[in-house]
Design a protein around this motif. Structure first.
Motif, PDB file in Angstrom:
ATOM      1  N   GLN A  20     -23.144 -23.308   5.238  1.00 41.10           N
ATOM      2  CA  GLN A  20     -24.552 -23.607   5.486  1.00 41.10           C
ATOM      3  C   GLN A  20     -24.744 -24.232   6.866  1.00 41.10           C
ATOM      4  O   GLN A  20     -23.881 -24.938   7.369  1.00 41.10           O
ATOM      5  CB  GLN A  20     -25.114 -24.523   4.402  1.00 41.10           C
ATOM      6  CG  GLN A  20     -24.291 -25.755   4.110  1.00 41.10           C
ATOM      7  CD  GLN A  20     -24.858 -26.530   2.943  1.00 41.10           C
ATOM      8  OE1 GLN A  20     -26.071 -26.667   2.792  1.00 41.10           O
ATOM      9  NE2 GLN A  20     -23.990 -27.065   2.107  1.00 41.10           N
ATOM     10  N   ASP A  21     -25.891 -23.929   7.455  1.00 43.46           N
ATOM     11  CA  ASP A  21     -26.201 -24.415   8.795  1.00 43.46           C
ATOM     12  C   ASP A  21     -27.705 -24.634   8.888  1.00 43.46           C
ATOM     13  O   ASP A  21     -28.489 -24.056   8.119  1.00 43.46           O
ATOM     14  CB  ASP A  21     -25.732 -23.398   9.843  1.00 43.46           C
ATOM     15  CG  ASP A  21     -25.942 -23.887  11.261  1.00 43.46           C
ATOM     16  OD1 ASP A  21     -25.781 -25.097  11.486  1.00 43.46           O
ATOM     17  OD2 ASP A  21     -26.275 -23.078  12.144  1.00 43.46           O
ATOM     18  N   GLU A  26     -30.742 -24.850  12.010  1.00 39.80           N
ATOM     19  CA  GLU A  26     -31.158 -24.806  13.412  1.00 39.80           C
ATOM     20  C   GLU A  26     -32.347 -25.750  13.581  1.00 39.80           C
ATOM     21  O   GLU A  26     -33.379 -25.588  12.918  1.00 39.80           O
ATOM     22  CB  GLU A  26     -31.544 -23.392  13.820  1.00 39.80           C
ATOM     23  CG  GLU A  26     -30.368 -22.453  13.993  1.00 39.80           C
ATOM     24  CD  GLU A  26     -30.778 -21.136  14.613  1.00 39.80           C
ATOM     25  OE1 GLU A  26     -31.977 -20.981  14.957  1.00 39.80           O
ATOM     26  OE2 GLU A  26     -29.919 -20.249  14.741  1.00 39.80           O
ATOM     27  N   TRP A  83     -20.559 -25.151  10.882  1.00 35.53           N
ATOM     28  CA  TRP A  83     -20.925 -24.555   9.600  1.00 35.53           C
ATOM     29  C   TRP A  83     -20.178 -25.311   8.503  1.00 35.53           C
ATOM     30  O   TRP A  83     -18.952 -25.338   8.493  1.00 35.53           O
ATOM     31  CB  TRP A  83     -20.541 -23.083   9.570  1.00 35.53           C
ATOM     32  CG  TRP A  83     -21.477 -22.200  10.340  1.00 35.53           C
ATOM     33  CD1 TRP A  83     -21.454 -21.940  11.674  1.00 35.53           C
ATOM     34  CD2 TRP A  83     -22.576 -21.446   9.823  1.00 35.53           C
ATOM     35  NE1 TRP A  83     -22.455 -21.086  12.024  1.00 35.53           N
ATOM     36  CE2 TRP A  83     -23.169 -20.753  10.902  1.00 35.53           C
ATOM     37  CE3 TRP A  83     -23.121 -21.287   8.547  1.00 35.53           C
ATOM     38  CZ2 TRP A  83     -24.270 -19.929  10.754  1.00 35.53           C
ATOM     39  CZ3 TRP A  83     -24.219 -20.440   8.396  1.00 35.53           C
ATOM     40  CH2 TRP A  83     -24.779 -19.778   9.491  1.00 35.53           C
ATOM     41  N   PHE A 133     -36.162 -18.539   0.757  1.00 38.32           N
ATOM     42  CA  PHE A 133     -35.210 -17.812   1.588  1.00 38.32           C
ATOM     43  C   PHE A 133     -35.371 -16.307   1.387  1.00 38.32           C
ATOM     44  O   PHE A 133     -35.664 -15.839   0.281  1.00 38.32           O
ATOM     45  CB  PHE A 133     -33.772 -18.193   1.221  1.00 38.32           C
ATOM     46  CG  PHE A 133     -33.388 -19.592   1.586  1.00 38.32           C
ATOM     47  CD1 PHE A 133     -32.655 -19.847   2.732  1.00 38.32           C
ATOM     48  CD2 PHE A 133     -33.758 -20.666   0.783  1.00 38.32           C
ATOM     49  CE1 PHE A 133     -32.289 -21.138   3.069  1.00 38.32           C
ATOM     50  CE2 PHE A 133     -33.402 -21.958   1.112  1.00 38.32           C
ATOM     51  CZ  PHE A 133     -32.667 -22.204   2.255  1.00 38.32           C
ATOM     52  N   GLU A 172     -33.005 -12.924   1.616  1.00 40.04           N
ATOM     53  CA  GLU A 172     -31.568 -12.660   1.573  1.00 40.04           C
ATOM     54  C   GLU A 172     -31.287 -11.163   1.595  1.00 40.04           C
ATOM     55  O   GLU A 172     -32.013 -10.361   1.000  1.00 40.04           O
ATOM     56  CB  GLU A 172     -30.920 -13.325   0.358  1.00 40.04           C
ATOM     57  CG  GLU A 172     -31.490 -12.956  -0.991  1.00 40.04           C
ATOM     58  CD  GLU A 172     -30.786 -13.722  -2.116  1.00 40.04           C
ATOM     59  OE1 GLU A 172     -30.440 -14.903  -1.919  1.00 40.04           O
ATOM     60  OE2 GLU A 172     -30.576 -13.126  -3.183  1.00 40.04           O
ATOM     61  N   PHE A 201     -26.480 -12.934   3.175  1.00 45.75           N
ATOM     62  CA  PHE A 201     -26.947 -13.837   4.223  1.00 45.75           C
ATOM     63  C   PHE A 201     -28.358 -14.301   3.853  1.00 45.75           C
ATOM     64  O   PHE A 201     -29.224 -13.480   3.542  1.00 45.75           O
ATOM     65  CB  PHE A 201     -26.959 -13.130   5.570  1.00 45.75           C
ATOM     66  CG  PHE A 201     -25.621 -12.544   5.944  1.00 45.75           C
ATOM     67  CD1 PHE A 201     -24.698 -13.282   6.670  1.00 45.75           C
ATOM     68  CD2 PHE A 201     -25.278 -11.252   5.561  1.00 45.75           C
ATOM     69  CE1 PHE A 201     -23.471 -12.741   7.015  1.00 45.75           C
ATOM     70  CE2 PHE A 201     -24.052 -10.703   5.896  1.00 45.75           C
ATOM     71  CZ  PHE A 201     -23.144 -11.461   6.626  1.00 45.75           C
ATOM     72  N   PHE A 235     -31.800 -16.651   4.926  1.00 47.46           N
ATOM     73  CA  PHE A 235     -32.543 -17.222   6.039  1.00 47.46           C
ATOM     74  C   PHE A 235     -33.825 -17.856   5.493  1.00 47.46           C
ATOM     75  O   PHE A 235     -34.603 -17.204   4.800  1.00 47.46           O
ATOM     76  CB  PHE A 235     -32.910 -16.136   7.065  1.00 47.46           C
ATOM     77  CG  PHE A 235     -31.745 -15.296   7.513  1.00 47.46           C
ATOM     78  CD1 PHE A 235     -30.971 -15.698   8.590  1.00 47.46           C
ATOM     79  CD2 PHE A 235     -31.414 -14.122   6.849  1.00 47.46           C
ATOM     80  CE1 PHE A 235     -29.895 -14.928   9.007  1.00 47.46           C
ATOM     81  CE2 PHE A 235     -30.341 -13.345   7.258  1.00 47.46           C
ATOM     82  CZ  PHE A 235     -29.580 -13.755   8.346  1.00 47.46           C
ATOM     83  N   SER A 236     -34.041 -19.124   5.836  1.00 48.59           N
ATOM     84  CA  SER A 236     -35.245 -19.816   5.373  1.00 48.59           C
ATOM     85  C   SER A 236     -36.483 -19.224   6.031  1.00 48.59           C
ATOM     86  O   SER A 236     -36.502 -18.969   7.243  1.00 48.59           O
ATOM     87  CB  SER A 236     -35.139 -21.305   5.686  1.00 48.59           C
ATOM     88  OG  SER A 236     -36.329 -21.972   5.340  1.00 48.59           O
ATOM     89  N   THR A 247     -34.662 -24.870  10.415  1.00 49.49           N
ATOM     90  CA  THR A 247     -34.516 -23.575   9.759  1.00 49.49           C
ATOM     91  C   THR A 247     -33.124 -23.496   9.143  1.00 49.49           C
ATOM     92  O   THR A 247     -32.122 -23.599   9.844  1.00 49.49           O
ATOM     93  CB  THR A 247     -34.703 -22.419  10.757  1.00 49.49           C
ATOM     94  OG1 THR A 247     -35.974 -22.548  11.397  1.00 49.49           O
ATOM     95  CG2 THR A 247     -34.638 -21.080  10.040  1.00 49.49           C
ATOM     96  N   THR A 248     -33.072 -23.312   7.832  1.00 52.73           N
ATOM     97  CA  THR A 248     -31.808 -23.324   7.097  1.00 52.73           C
ATOM     98  C   THR A 248     -31.240 -21.919   6.978  1.00 52.73           C
ATOM     99  O   THR A 248     -31.978 -20.955   6.775  1.00 52.73           O
ATOM    100  CB  THR A 248     -32.010 -23.918   5.696  1.00 52.73           C
ATOM    101  OG1 THR A 248     -32.665 -25.185   5.813  1.00 52.73           O
ATOM    102  CG2 THR A 248     -30.694 -24.107   4.976  1.00 52.73           C
ATOM    103  N   LYS A 249     -29.896 -21.811   7.093  1.00 51.85           N
ATOM    104  CA  LYS A 249     -29.202 -20.531   6.960  1.00 51.85           C
ATOM    105  C   LYS A 249     -27.963 -20.726   6.096  1.00 51.85           C
ATOM    106  O   LYS A 249     -27.333 -21.780   6.140  1.00 51.85           O
ATOM    107  CB  LYS A 249     -28.782 -19.998   8.334  1.00 51.85           C
ATOM    108  CG  LYS A 249     -29.929 -19.763   9.296  1.00 51.85           C
ATOM    109  CD  LYS A 249     -29.431 -19.229  10.621  1.00 51.85           C
ATOM    110  CE  LYS A 249     -28.599 -20.251  11.354  1.00 51.85           C
ATOM    111  NZ  LYS A 249     -28.137 -19.775  12.687  1.00 51.85           N
TER     112      LYS A 249
END
Length: 253
Positions: free
Chosen positions: A56-57, A59, A87, A188, A190, A210, A212-213, A242-244
């Motif tokens: 998880q990451d 930005e 990450w 999210f 996906e 994958f 992406f928020s 922004t969460t990934k």
């Protein structure tokens, strides 16, 4: 640091195992073989369980220079930056229910729990020096993935597929004394791919997807609840998050 390296190594090992499974499927799919569980995909609805690992990451959008009130009542310009500098790994468990729409399409609902930890680093830049602060953000999400699956025709005991869908999540973590706090709810998008492996007694489905928020994950009202004024420049250092996630999951159906 040792735990982080260990979890990262395990995720990399799982990724290599996933790639090895996919490669073996392509190599072995040359000649016709006896099919295991030949009628399993004709079920109108079925259940399963899932377990996996993820990275998880976040930005962050940093705001840049700030006017900070000093102890003597004067204001000075400061620059505080925030970043998740790696990450961070975690794990996920859950269940699933899948509806057969036709030969190639299925609709899947997969409630799951995601557990992990994010490591945030702040740099407070002033004339004298750069002050560094850290925050370990524990994460616990309840998710309900809603996915549309498009699968290729089955060949022998393998069937590759791609997925796309939405995944609303509820964030159960966050403290009022943290620098950064995330919102309670997030959504999210996906996308991913996987392959069905038909074994004698069950179907194994390794899947890589994958996430992406689609929203601003940052709780912008958090600064109003801080009791320590020295934390305010750090909390105000970002305006958007922004969460990934990269998720490797094994489904047992």
């Amino acid at each position: 640091m040792t735990l982080y390296k260990s979890m990262t190594y395990r995720f990399q090992t799982l990724m290599l195992a996933f790639l090895a499974l996919m490669s073996s499927a392509l190599v072995s799919a040359q000649d016709r073989k006896v099919e295991n569980r030949p009628y399993v995909d004709l079920r109108p609805f079925h259940f399963g369980v899932l377990v996996g690992s993820h990275l998880q990451d976040i930005e962050f959008l940093n705001v840049g220079p700030q006017q900070i009130e000093m102890e003597d009542g004067t204001y000075r310009e400061r620059i505080v930056t925030c970043d998740q500098d790696r990450w961070d790994p975690g794990f996920n468990v859950g269940v699933l229910g899948e509806l057969r729409l036709n030969t190639y399409f299925q609709f899947r609902v997969a409630p799951a729990m995601y557990f992990g930890n994010r490591h945030l680093t702040f740099h407070n830049i002033n004339e004298e020096a750069i002050k560094e602060e850290h925050q370990d953000m524990k994460t616990a999400y309840i998710s309900t993935a809603l996915d549309l699956i498009f699968a290729a025709p089955r060949f022998n005991n393998h069937r590759p597929y791609v997925i796309a869908g939405l995944n609303p999540m509820i964030n159960l973590s966050g403290k009022d004394n943290d620098y950064i706090k995330l919102k309670r709810y997030d959504l999210f998008a996906e996308v991913g791919l996987g392959c069905d492996f038909y074994l004698p007694f069950f179907k194994l489905r390794p899947e890589l997807k994958f996430l992406f928020s689609l929203t601003n994950s940052l709780d912008t009202d958090h600064v109003n609840h801080l009791k320590n004024r020295e934390m305010i420049p750090y909390t105000n250092s970002v305006s958007k998050a922004t969460t990934k996630l990269i998720v490797l999951t094994f489904h047992f159906e």
